[in-house]
Enzyme design. Structure first.
Site, mmCIF file in Angstrom:
data_model
loop_
_atom_site.group_PDB
_atom_site.id
_atom_site.type_symbol
_atom_site.label_atom_id
_atom_site.label_comp_id
_atom_site.label_asym_id
_atom_site.label_seq_id
_atom_site.Cartn_x
_atom_site.Cartn_y
_atom_site.Cartn_z
ATOM 1 N N GLU A 126 -16.457 20.801 8.395
ATOM 2 C CA GLU A 126 -16.358 19.513 9.089
ATOM 3 C C GLU A 126 -17.586 18.621 8.849
ATOM 4 O O GLU A 126 -17.521 17.411 9.038
ATOM 5 C CB GLU A 126 -16.118 19.723 10.594
ATOM 6 C CG GLU A 126 -17.232 20.399 11.367
ATOM 7 C CD GLU A 126 -17.174 21.930 11.330
ATOM 8 O OE1 GLU A 126 -16.512 22.491 10.431
ATOM 9 O OE2 GLU A 126 -17.825 22.557 12.188
ATOM 10 N N ARG A 139 -30.438 27.798 12.501
ATOM 11 C CA ARG A 139 -29.119 28.444 12.466
ATOM 12 C C ARG A 139 -28.062 27.407 12.831
ATOM 13 O O ARG A 139 -28.256 26.620 13.763
ATOM 14 C CB ARG A 139 -29.016 29.605 13.488
ATOM 15 C CG ARG A 139 -29.655 30.891 13.035
ATOM 16 C CD ARG A 139 -28.932 31.551 11.843
ATOM 17 N NE ARG A 139 -29.678 32.684 11.299
ATOM 18 C CZ ARG A 139 -30.482 32.639 10.244
ATOM 19 N NH1 ARG A 139 -30.655 31.519 9.577
ATOM 20 N NH2 ARG A 139 -31.106 33.720 9.835
ATOM 21 N N HIS A 192 -28.193 26.307 2.507
ATOM 22 C CA HIS A 192 -29.025 27.411 3.016
ATOM 23 C C HIS A 192 -30.126 27.817 2.029
ATOM 24 O O HIS A 192 -30.221 28.978 1.616
ATOM 25 C CB HIS A 192 -28.145 28.617 3.370
ATOM 26 C CG HIS A 192 -28.842 29.582 4.296
ATOM 27 N ND1 HIS A 192 -28.293 30.761 4.693
ATOM 28 C CD2 HIS A 192 -30.073 29.535 4.900
ATOM 29 C CE1 HIS A 192 -29.135 31.407 5.489
ATOM 30 N NE2 HIS A 192 -30.225 30.670 5.625
HETATM 31 N N1 LIG Z 1 -33.084 28.233 6.762
HETATM 32 C C1 LIG Z 1 -33.421 29.466 6.455
HETATM 33 O O1 LIG Z 1 -33.167 29.949 5.361
HETATM 34 C C2 LIG Z 1 -34.158 30.298 7.452
HETATM 35 C C3 LIG Z 1 -35.070 31.271 6.997
HETATM 36 C C4 LIG Z 1 -35.793 32.004 7.937
HETATM 37 C C5 LIG Z 1 -35.587 31.801 9.291
HETATM 38 N N2 LIG Z 1 -34.678 30.874 9.703
HETATM 39 C C6 LIG Z 1 -34.442 30.629 11.124
HETATM 40 O O2 LIG Z 1 -35.615 30.120 11.703
HETATM 41 C C7 LIG Z 1 -35.764 30.664 13.003
HETATM 42 C C8 LIG Z 1 -37.223 30.658 13.379
HETATM 43 O O3 LIG Z 1 -37.890 31.543 12.502
HETATM 44 P P1 LIG Z 1 -39.400 31.993 12.796
HETATM 45 O O4 LIG Z 1 -39.791 32.902 11.681
HETATM 46 O O5 LIG Z 1 -40.255 30.824 13.117
HETATM 47 O O6 LIG Z 1 -39.165 32.860 14.128
HETATM 48 P P2 LIG Z 1 -40.225 33.213 15.249
HETATM 49 O O7 LIG Z 1 -39.648 34.332 16.014
HETATM 50 O O8 LIG Z 1 -41.582 33.368 14.667
HETATM 51 O O9 LIG Z 1 -40.235 31.902 16.171
HETATM 52 C C9 LIG Z 1 -39.204 31.534 17.017
HETATM 53 C C10 LIG Z 1 -39.846 30.813 18.188
HETATM 54 O O10 LIG Z 1 -38.811 30.259 18.990
HETATM 55 C C11 LIG Z 1 -39.245 30.362 20.343
HETATM 56 N N3 LIG Z 1 -38.104 30.221 21.226
HETATM 57 C C12 LIG Z 1 -37.161 31.134 21.550
HETATM 58 N N4 LIG Z 1 -36.244 30.579 22.372
HETATM 59 C C13 LIG Z 1 -36.642 29.305 22.583
HETATM 60 C C14 LIG Z 1 -36.115 28.226 23.328
HETATM 61 N N5 LIG Z 1 -35.004 28.365 24.042
HETATM 62 N N6 LIG Z 1 -36.772 27.045 23.308
HETATM 63 C C15 LIG Z 1 -37.898 26.890 22.594
HETATM 64 N N7 LIG Z 1 -38.455 27.875 21.869
HETATM 65 C C16 LIG Z 1 -37.821 29.057 21.858
HETATM 66 C C17 LIG Z 1 -39.930 31.724 20.415
HETATM 67 O O11 LIG Z 1 -40.822 31.771 21.528
HETATM 68 C C18 LIG Z 1 -40.668 31.754 19.096
HETATM 69 O O12 LIG Z 1 -41.990 31.258 19.211
HETATM 70 C C19 LIG Z 1 -35.161 32.063 12.864
HETATM 71 O O13 LIG Z 1 -34.702 32.524 14.122
HETATM 72 C C20 LIG Z 1 -34.036 31.874 11.902
HETATM 73 O O14 LIG Z 1 -32.861 31.589 12.626
HETATM 74 C C21 LIG Z 1 -33.964 30.119 8.809
#
Ligand SMILES: NC(=O)c1ccc[n+]([C@@H]2O[C@H](COP(=O)([O-])OP(=O)(O)OC[C@H]3O[C@@H](n4cnc5c(N)ncnc54)[C@H](O)[C@@H]3O)[C@@H](O)[C@H]2O)c1
Length: 387
Positions: A259, A230, A271
């Site tokens: 920016e 994000r 994205h």
């Molecule tokens: N680029 C894209 O198009 C796209 C697509 C899907 C998801 N995403 C992003 O990717 C992120 C991760 O997705 P995911 O499916 O792996 O989610 P997920 O919930 O499976 O994994 C997130 C992990 O982050 C950990 N976490 C939370 N806070 C933390 C911190 N402060 N320090 C370290 N670890 C921490 C959690 O314990 C969890 O294991 C999503 O939150 C979303 O923002 C982006």
């Protein structure tokens, strides 16, 4: 026949989850389930018949999840269904961060029209775009959930030394992580050690601006930062300063901002993380499967407003109860069932925040007495009898 209403186009792969007992349409007045992607339900008049809403995707800010929870309507999402898509783009980001590919492609366009000279110009010009290999380098993965775990594993396979940091690691994710990934408990060690740092944490008040000037100051000079999670996790102003001062080598992001575009050392991708046909198919199928399991068995997997709760079907009849998370609810419900002389052969009760869900597997069919007694309990949101 179960009616399912689609509020958006959903990948036809979802149809594989529905048997002949389902009618999936775009204009049903009395659906038991709703499937959607981006349709905003905030001003939508939810039909009384709806038991559950399934979003084919991870985010649910287009759905009033709390309002629906208060009606006992379960909202599902599909976490992890796009993980492979994001993993692949992150791997691409690693190569873009190291090999000057984007710059090289841009420069090659300037050779248009040079005719037979192109080959010679390429051989001379390519020296400006030399970049290191990733094998043998150190990658820090911050957040080891569905995406981070896959990125970490793939990077190990590519010969990188991988450090993983996730203080809230789930058991499921822990099982999926290659034992070659070094478990790091201090984020500062990742900053200090790694040549590449890839963010895979959700955006929360705690993770907003996770990478700011203080974090960058702790990084190896010339390190590359990858953000496919994000935009707001990173303070763009601080990153641009660090790039201008050659403190940071690269910032590859799936979240362009005005920016960042065209700034030194920044590679912006529009994205594209989850933009693959496979990710859409996975989301659609997963959403449909979860919906079917809830409709037919009352099992809850990946809900954003009720706890995960599943039991095998072993009895004659099943009662499920969505209720407020309030003391002594369980005892009132078991009293109501046993008071109607029905034996409970198995049961499960879970809570998540304000809401709870209970499942009772019964040796006999639920009669009107038991339903009447359950209905009389205050703070029950929805009772279902599943035969
Ligand atoms: N680029 C894209 O198009 C796209 C697509 C899907 C998801 N995403 C992003 O990717 C992120 C991760 O997705 P995911 O499916 O792996 O989610 P997920 O919930 O499976 O994994 C997130 C992990 O982050 C950990 N976490 C939370 N806070 C933390 C911190 N402060 N320090 C370290 N670890 C921490 C959690 O314990 C969890 O294991 C999503 O939150 C979303 O923002 C982006």
């Amino acid at each position: 026949m179960y009616n399912i209403l689609k509020l958006n186009e959903i990948s036809p792969v979802a149809d594989k989850a529905f048997t002949a007992n389902y009618a999936v349409t775009k204009d049903c007045k009395t659906p038991v389930g709703i499937m959607l992607r981006s349709f905003s339900m905030h001003d939508y008049a939810l039909p009384e018949s709806v038991l559950a809403v399934a979003r084919a995707g991870a985010g649910t800010n287009n759905i009033p999840v709390d309002k629906y929870a208060a009606k006992g309507v379960v909202v599902f999402n599909t976490p992890g269904a796009n993980a492979n898509a994001v993993k692949e783009l992150t791997l691409c980001g690693l190569l873009l961060a190291s090999r000057q590919i984007a710059e090289g492609i841009e420069w090659t366009k300037t050779l248009k029209g040079k005719g037979a000279e192109v080959g010679k110009a390429v051989e001379t010009g390519k020296n400006n775009f030399v970049g290191p290999e990733i094998t043998g380098k150190k990658l820090g993965v911050v957040g080891l959930g569905a995406i981070g775990a896959q990125v970490a594993n793939a990077a190990v396979d590519l010969g990188m030394t991988v450090y993983g940091y996730d203080p809230f690691l789930s058991i499921d994710a822990a099982w999926s992580i290659n034992n070659g990934v070094v478990k790091e408990t201090d984020l500062n060690n990742i900053y200090r050690e790694c040549d590449y740092i890839s963010l895979h944490v959700p955006l929360t008040d705690k993770t907003r601006n996770l990478i700011d000037s203080e974090a960058v100051a702790k990084m190896k000079p010339g390190a590359a930062l990858l953000n496919f999670s994000r935009g707001e996790l990173v303070n763009n102003k601080d990153i641009l300063k660090a790039l201008a001062a050659d403190k940071l080598g690269r910032y590859v992001t799936d979240f362009p901002a005005d920016e960042l575009i065209g700034a030194k050392g920044v590679i912006c991708i529009p994205h594209l993380g989850a933009s693959t046909p496979e990710a859409e198919d996975n989301c659609a199928y997963m959403a449909a499967k979860q919906l079917v399991d809830y409709i037919e068995n009352g099992n809850i997997t990946n809900s954003v407003n009720f706890p995960s709760c599943s039991l095998p079907r072993t009895g004659k009849c099943r009662i499920t109860v969505a209720h407020l998370n309030i003391k002594s609810m369980l005892v009132q419900m078991t009293d109501a069932i046993s008071g109607a002389k029905i034996n409970i052969s198995n049961m499960l009760s879970k809570s998540q925040g304000e809401y709870s869900y209970a499942m009772f597997e019964l040796d006999d069919d639920a009669n009107d007495t038991v339903i009447g007694k359950l209905n009389a309990i205050k703070d029950i949101l929805r009772i279902r009898v599943i035969r």
